[in-house]
Enzyme design. Structure first.
Site, short mmCIF file in Angstrom:
data_model
loop_
_atom_site.label_atom_id
_atom_site.label_comp_id
_atom_site.label_asym_id
_atom_site.label_seq_id
_atom_site.Cartn_x
_atom_site.Cartn_y
_atom_site.Cartn_z
N ASN A 30 0.95 -1.03 0.49
CA ASN A 30 -0.41 -0.01 0.01
C ASN A 30 0.46 1.12 -0.01
O ASN A 30 0.33 2.47 0.02
CB ASN A 30 -1.20 0.05 0.77
CG ASN A 30 -0.67 0.35 2.71
OD1 ASN A 30 1.05 0.34 2.50
ND2 ASN A 30 -0.78 0.18 3.74
N THR A 115 10.36 -11.67 14.07
CA THR A 115 11.37 -10.39 15.26
C THR A 115 12.17 -10.93 16.06
O THR A 115 11.11 -11.60 17.07
CB THR A 115 10.63 -9.38 14.99
OG1 THR A 115 11.69 -8.40 15.70
CG2 THR A 115 9.68 -9.50 16.04
N TYR A 139 4.00 -4.38 19.15
CA TYR A 139 4.64 -4.80 18.14
C TYR A 139 4.90 -6.51 18.26
O TYR A 139 4.61 -7.53 17.47
CB TYR A 139 6.11 -3.93 18.13
CG TYR A 139 7.06 -5.02 16.87
CD1 TYR A 139 6.68 -5.01 15.80
CD2 TYR A 139 8.04 -5.63 16.89
CE1 TYR A 139 7.37 -5.56 14.88
CE2 TYR A 139 8.85 -5.65 16.02
CZ TYR A 139 8.32 -6.11 14.25
OH TYR A 139 8.68 -6.39 13.03
N PHE A 167 16.67 -10.36 13.79
CA PHE A 167 17.51 -9.55 14.19
C PHE A 167 17.73 -8.12 14.15
O PHE A 167 16.37 -7.26 12.69
CB PHE A 167 18.97 -9.90 15.24
CG PHE A 167 18.40 -11.38 16.26
CD1 PHE A 167 18.70 -10.61 17.32
CD2 PHE A 167 18.00 -12.09 15.58
CE1 PHE A 167 18.19 -11.87 18.03
CE2 PHE A 167 17.79 -13.08 16.36
CZ PHE A 167 17.53 -13.03 17.78
N ASN A 168 18.88 -7.25 13.68
CA ASN A 168 18.84 -6.19 13.56
C ASN A 168 19.27 -6.57 11.85
O ASN A 168 20.61 -5.96 11.51
CB ASN A 168 20.09 -5.30 14.06
CG ASN A 168 19.10 -4.79 15.33
OD1 ASN A 168 19.22 -5.74 15.69
ND2 ASN A 168 19.11 -3.81 15.86
N ARG A 281 17.14 4.37 27.23
CA ARG A 281 15.31 3.80 26.50
C ARG A 281 15.15 2.98 27.58
O ARG A 281 15.52 1.70 27.91
CB ARG A 281 15.41 3.56 25.31
CG ARG A 281 15.62 4.88 24.59
CD ARG A 281 15.75 4.35 23.30
NE ARG A 281 16.61 3.62 23.11
CZ ARG A 281 16.82 3.06 21.27
NH1 ARG A 281 16.09 3.41 19.78
NH2 ARG A 281 17.06 2.39 20.80
#
Length: 323
Positions: A30, A115, A139, A167-168, A281
Site C-alpha cells: 500500500n 522478529t 509489536y 534481529f537487526n 530507553r
C-alpha cells in the site's frame, strides 16, 4: 508465481530483487512505508492494502500463486506502545484476512517475517529458537500472535509455513540501487550514516552504563541481502516439502556494541561522528545476539557479510540519496 506482501519495503524489496532471478513475482504493497521505485521492474506490482479482501481475492483469482511471503507489518516498537490498535489491526487482523483468502484459494505455503521482539528481554547469552518467547510490547505480541495462528492453521488446514525471526537488518543492495529508507528513521546504522553525511546534527547513544564491555548495548546485525538469501532457501525447502512448520533465527551470531558500530562507520567513511550520550530507553536489553545454528544445520544458511561490509554497502547507497 510468488506473492510478496510488503515487497516495496526495505527487506521486501531486497528479497524481490533476488527472487525475480528465478521466480515470477507479484508484489502487493500500500506504499504507506514502502517505495514504488524500490520494486524490481521485473515484478508485477499491485498497489493495495493487505486488509482489503477484494484486492486479495483479485490477486489469487488472477494469478497462479503457489506461495506467499509476508513482509507487510508495522514495526516501530515505540509507536506500537502508543497506538496498539494500529498494530493489531494491520499485523494480526489483516494477516488473518490474508490467510483466510489463501485457504479459500487452496494456497498452503507461507513464509512469515517475524522478529527478535518475540523474545522480549531474554536472559540467554545466545538466543536460539528454544529461548522463551515473552514479548514486552504490542509489536512483539502481534508477531507472536501470528506465529501461534500459523501453528493452529497447520493443525486444522494443513498450512505449510516457515517463520524467520530476524534481529537487526542493515545494509543495502551491493548495486546501491535500493537501501534502507524509513521516515522517521529509527535504526542505528542509517542514523549514524545520515549524521556523517551531514543530514543530522548528532547521533544519540541511549545508555552507557549497561553491563557490557564498553557500557553500550550489544546487538546482532545482519546484511539485508543475507536475509534475502535465507528467505529464498526457506521458500525452496517449503515448496519441495522438505520443511512444513519451522522457526528459524536469522543473525550473525556476533554482537556489536553501539560504540563499535559508530567506530566502524567512522572507519568505513573516514569521517568523525558527532555523538551525544543520552539516558537509557525503557525496555532496551543490554544484549541481543542470535544463534542461527539451526538454519545452518538444516538449510545450510549463514550470514556471509560482516559489519564492515554491511556499513560499506549502506554508505554507497546513502551517498546516492538527496535528503
Amino acid at each position: 508465481m510468488i506473492l510478496v506482501v510488503g515487497g516495496a519495503g526495505y527487506i521486501g524489496s531486497h528479497l524481490v530483487k533476488e527472487l525475480v532471478e528465478n521466480e515470477e513475482v507479484i508484489v502487493l504493497d500500500n506504499l504507506s512505508t514502502g517505495h514504488r521505485e524500490a520494486v524490481d521492474s521485473r515484478a508485477i506490482f499491485v498497489e493495495g492494502d493487505l486488509g482489503n479482501e477484494e484486492v486479495l481475492q483479485m490477486i489469487f483469482k488472477s494469478y497462479p500463486i503457489k506461495a506467499v511471503m509476508h513482509f507487510a507489518a508495522y514495526s516501530l516498537v515505540g509507536e506500537s506502545v502508543i497506538d496498539p490498535l494500529k498494530y493489531y489491526e494491520n499485523n494480526v487482523a489483516s494477516t488473518l484476512r490474508l490467510l483466510k483468502v489463501m485457504m479459500n484459494n487452496h494456497v498452503k505455503n507461507f513464509i512469515f517475517s517475524s522478529t527478535a521482539a518475540v523474545y522480549g528481554i531474554p536472559a540467554a547469552e545466545m538466543i536460539d529458537e528454544k529461548t522463551e518467547t515473552s514479548p514486552i510490547n504490542p509489536y512483539g505480541h502481534s508477531k507472536l500472535a501470528i506465529e501461534q495462528i500459523l501453528a493452529d492453521f497447520k493443525a486444522a488446514y494443513e498450512l505449510h509455513y516457515v517463520i524467520l525471526r530476524y534481529f537487526n537488518a542493515a545494509g543495502a543492495h551491493e548495486s546501491a540501487q535500493i537501501g534502507e529508507s524509513h521516515n522517521p528513521e529509527t535504526h542505528l546504522i542509517p542514523i549514524i550514516l545520515q549524521q556523517l553525511a551531514g543530514h543530522r546534527d548528532k547521533v544519540s547513544v541511549f545508555g552507557s552504563d549497561y553491563e557490557t564491555p564498553d557500557g553500550t548495548c550489544i546487538r546482532d546485525y545482519i546484511h539485508v541481502n543475507d536475509l534475502a538469501c535465507a528467505h529464498i532457501l526457506a521458500l525452496k525447502a517449503l515448496l519441495s516439502k522438505e520443511k512444513s512448520a519451522e522457526v528459524y533465527n536469522l543473525g550473525n551470531g556476533h554482537g556489536f556494541s553501539v560504540k563499535e558500530v559508530i567506530e566502524t562507520c567512522e572507519k568505513v567513511t573516514g569521517l568523525k561522528a558527532t555523538v551525544e550520550m543520552a539516558d537509557r530507553r525503557a525496555g532496551d536489553p543490554a544484549r541481543l545476539v542470535a544463534s542461527s545454528q539451526k538454519i545452518f544445520s538444516e538449510l545450510g544458511w549463514k550470514a556471509e557479510r560482516n559489519l564492515e561490509q554491511i556499513i560499506s554497502d549502506a554508505w554507497k547507497w546513502h551517498q546516492t540519496q538527496l535528503y
